[in-house]
Scaffold this active site. Structure first.
Site, PDB file in Angstrom:
ATOM      1  N   GLU A  50       1.022  -1.078  -0.021  1.00  0.00           N
ATOM      2  CA  GLU A  50      -0.287  -0.006   0.053  1.00  0.00           C
ATOM      3  C   GLU A  50       1.018   1.079   0.014  1.00  0.00           C
ATOM      4  O   GLU A  50       0.451   2.318  -0.666  1.00  0.00           O
ATOM      5  CB  GLU A  50      -1.167  -0.071   1.277  1.00  0.00           C
ATOM      6  N   ASP A  72      -0.497  -5.177   3.326  1.00  0.00           N
ATOM      7  CA  ASP A  72      -0.948  -3.764   3.776  1.00  0.00           C
ATOM      8  C   ASP A  72      -0.410  -3.688   5.197  1.00  0.00           C
ATOM      9  O   ASP A  72      -1.040  -4.616   6.168  1.00  0.00           O
ATOM     10  CB  ASP A  72      -2.524  -4.130   3.769  1.00  0.00           C
ATOM     11  N   ASP A  74      -5.541  -4.853   0.286  1.00  0.00           N
ATOM     12  CA  ASP A  74      -6.869  -5.352   1.011  1.00  0.00           C
ATOM     13  C   ASP A  74      -7.329  -6.600   1.118  1.00  0.00           C
ATOM     14  O   ASP A  74      -7.730  -6.939   2.238  1.00  0.00           O
ATOM     15  CB  ASP A  74      -7.987  -4.231   0.642  1.00  0.00           C
ATOM     16  N   THR A  90      -6.979   1.595   8.812  1.00  0.00           N
ATOM     17  CA  THR A  90      -6.185   2.915   9.248  1.00  0.00           C
ATOM     18  C   THR A  90      -7.036   3.849  10.205  1.00  0.00           C
ATOM     19  O   THR A  90      -6.647   4.516  11.248  1.00  0.00           O
ATOM     20  CB  THR A  90      -5.509   3.809   8.206  1.00  0.00           C
ATOM     21  N   ILE A 110      -1.327  -1.520   7.743  1.00  0.00           N
ATOM     22  CA  ILE A 110      -2.585  -1.307   8.642  1.00  0.00           C
ATOM     23  C   ILE A 110      -3.736  -1.206   7.702  1.00  0.00           C
ATOM     24  O   ILE A 110      -4.015  -0.368   6.937  1.00  0.00           O
ATOM     25  CB  ILE A 110      -2.425   0.088   9.107  1.00  0.00           C
ATOM     26  N   ASP A 111      -4.292  -2.485   7.919  1.00  0.00           N
ATOM     27  CA  ASP A 111      -5.680  -2.443   7.078  1.00  0.00           C
ATOM     28  C   ASP A 111      -6.824  -2.075   8.116  1.00  0.00           C
ATOM     29  O   ASP A 111      -7.044  -2.781   8.827  1.00  0.00           O
ATOM     30  CB  ASP A 111      -5.934  -3.796   6.658  1.00  0.00           C
TER      31      ASP A 111
HETATM   32  P1  2AM Z   1      -7.074   0.991   4.640  1.00  0.00           P
HETATM   33  O1  2AM Z   1      -7.077   1.312   6.147  1.00  0.00           O
HETATM   34  O2  2AM Z   1      -5.550   0.052   4.604  1.00  0.00           O
HETATM   35  O3  2AM Z   1      -6.949   2.368   3.864  1.00  0.00           O
HETATM   36  C1  2AM Z   1     -12.800  -0.405   4.456  1.00  0.00           C
HETATM   37  O4  2AM Z   1     -13.603  -0.184   3.737  1.00  0.00           O
HETATM   38  C2  2AM Z   1     -11.556  -0.518   3.489  1.00  0.00           C
HETATM   39  O5  2AM Z   1     -11.341   0.628   2.809  1.00  0.00           O
HETATM   40  C3  2AM Z   1     -10.482  -0.857   4.436  1.00  0.00           C
HETATM   41  O6  2AM Z   1     -10.028  -1.852   4.199  1.00  0.00           O
HETATM   42  C4  2AM Z   1      -9.591   0.338   4.231  1.00  0.00           C
HETATM   43  O7  2AM Z   1      -7.978   0.072   4.278  1.00  0.00           O
HETATM   44  C5  2AM Z   1     -10.070   1.284   3.162  1.00  0.00           C
HETATM   45  N1  2AM Z   1     -10.049   2.462   3.410  1.00  0.00           N
HETATM   46  C6  2AM Z   1      -9.099   3.541   2.858  1.00  0.00           C
HETATM   47  N2  2AM Z   1      -9.545   4.727   3.255  1.00  0.00           N
HETATM   48  C7  2AM Z   1     -10.226   4.528   4.402  1.00  0.00           C
HETATM   49  C8  2AM Z   1     -11.276   5.588   4.974  1.00  0.00           C
HETATM   50  N3  2AM Z   1     -10.758   6.759   5.006  1.00  0.00           N
HETATM   51  N4  2AM Z   1     -12.363   5.125   5.848  1.00  0.00           N
HETATM   52  C9  2AM Z   1     -12.648   3.832   5.805  1.00  0.00           C
HETATM   53  N5  2AM Z   1     -12.066   2.899   5.049  1.00  0.00           N
HETATM   54  C10 2AM Z   1     -10.957   3.291   4.474  1.00  0.00           C
HETATM   55 CA    CA Z   2      -6.261  -1.648   3.167  1.00  0.00          CA
END
Ligand code: 2AM
Ligand code: CA
Length: 266
Positions: free
Chosen positions: A70, A87, A216, A92, A89-90
């Site tokens: 990512e 990834d 993801d 975040t 931090i999935d």
């Molecule tokens: P991330 O945390 O690695 O960005 C959930 O809907 C998915 O969308 C998550 O796996 C998340 O991955 C991604 N995501 C990215 N931006 C986001 C945001 N602002 N709010 C919620 N989910 C986000």
């Molecule tokens: Ca993610």
């Protein structure tokens, strides 16, 4: 006990190692008095450091494997047949808000096919692992998708758009309404990899989302498949790693959800 190949052990060790400082950051974030700009910077730093540790640990054990991450994008390896998809931090947004629902996600591809996956929530110490042909596990306990056959009894997870991603908003609302009207309910927990791990564990009966990236879902795809689930893109095809949409469930509910979401007309 789970069968762990040397490659899966390497992935697990990397996730655990990167998870320790991430938990410290998470705890610190809860107490930190920071400026408005502060939390985002702090999280970006935690994200980058976590990816750095993962790449360092994985490439120490498997020099030459490529990466898709990512933060770091594509890193070509000397070994063109293997690639880690990571990834750091999935979830975040959860992390930033002190919600202990996020994960480190590591998938492994061989010749373009996903062969192993690790999803690790370092706060709860839940380690989900799966290897092609060897099943899916949560902390060494074998996982199996739920057996429910009827939508009215099923609990379905999804992800919804947010500020800056409004393009898919109407479609998401229409799809959500269709699923709300046909099931026991929807959950939106904010980490696609953990949503898929929960489907593998039989907690959620299904999960769908649009706008996803390979990092993801790479590890989660192996988890749900090895737990006996079905994964596709939202047209019912096989383009769920790079196509941006994904639907997963058990073999009974998958076709029903696919039809329901299609008929939602979005
Ligand atoms: P991330 O945390 O690695 O960005 C959930 O809907 C998915 O969308 C998550 O796996 C998340 O991955 C991604 N995501 C990215 N931006 C986001 C945001 N602002 N709010 C919620 N989910 C986000
Ligand atoms: Ca993610």
């Amino acid at each position: 006990m789970a069968y762990n190949s040397p490659a899966l052990n390497v992935m697990t060790a990397a996730a655990r190692k990167a998870g320790r400082p991430l938990v410290r950051d998470f705890n610190e974030l809860e107490n930190l008095q920071i400026s408005m700009k502060g939390p985002a910077d702090f999280v970006t730093h935690a994200d980058k450091r976590t990816e750095h540790i993962l790449i360092e640990e994985l490439s120490k054990a498997r020099p030459g494997y490529g990466f898709l991450g990512e933060e770091g994008g594509v890193v070509e390896g000397k070994d063109a047949t293997h690639r880690f998809i990571i990834d750091p931090i999935d979830g975040t947004t959860n992390f930033m808000h002190g919600v202990p629902h996020f994960a480190i996600s590591i998938g492994l591809e061989r010749e373009g096919k996903l062969i192993a996956g690790v999803v690790y929530n370092p706060v709860t110490d839940d380690l989900y692992t799966a290897e092609k042909g060897h099943g899916a596990y949560l902390n060494n306990r074998r996982l199996r998708v739920a057996g429910r056959k009827d939508l009215p009894q099923s609990l379905i997870a999804t992800g919804l758009p947010w500020l800056g991603r409004e393009d898919g908003m109407n479609r998401a609302m229409v799809e959500t309404a269709a699923v709300l009207g046909a099931t026991s309910g929807i959950r939106r927990f904010g980490s696609a990899s953990l949503d898929m791990a929960f489907v593998a564990a039989g907690r959620f009966d299904g999960f769908w989302e649009r706008g996803l990236y390979p990092w993801d879902v790479a590890a989660g795809i192996v988890l749900v498949r090895e737990a006996g689930g079905v994964v596709s893109d939202m047209d019912g095809g096989a383009d769920m790693l790079t196509g941006g949409s994904l639907l997963t469930s058990n073999e009974h509910l998958h076709p029903q959800l696919l039809k329901l979401l299609k008929e939602a007309g979005a």
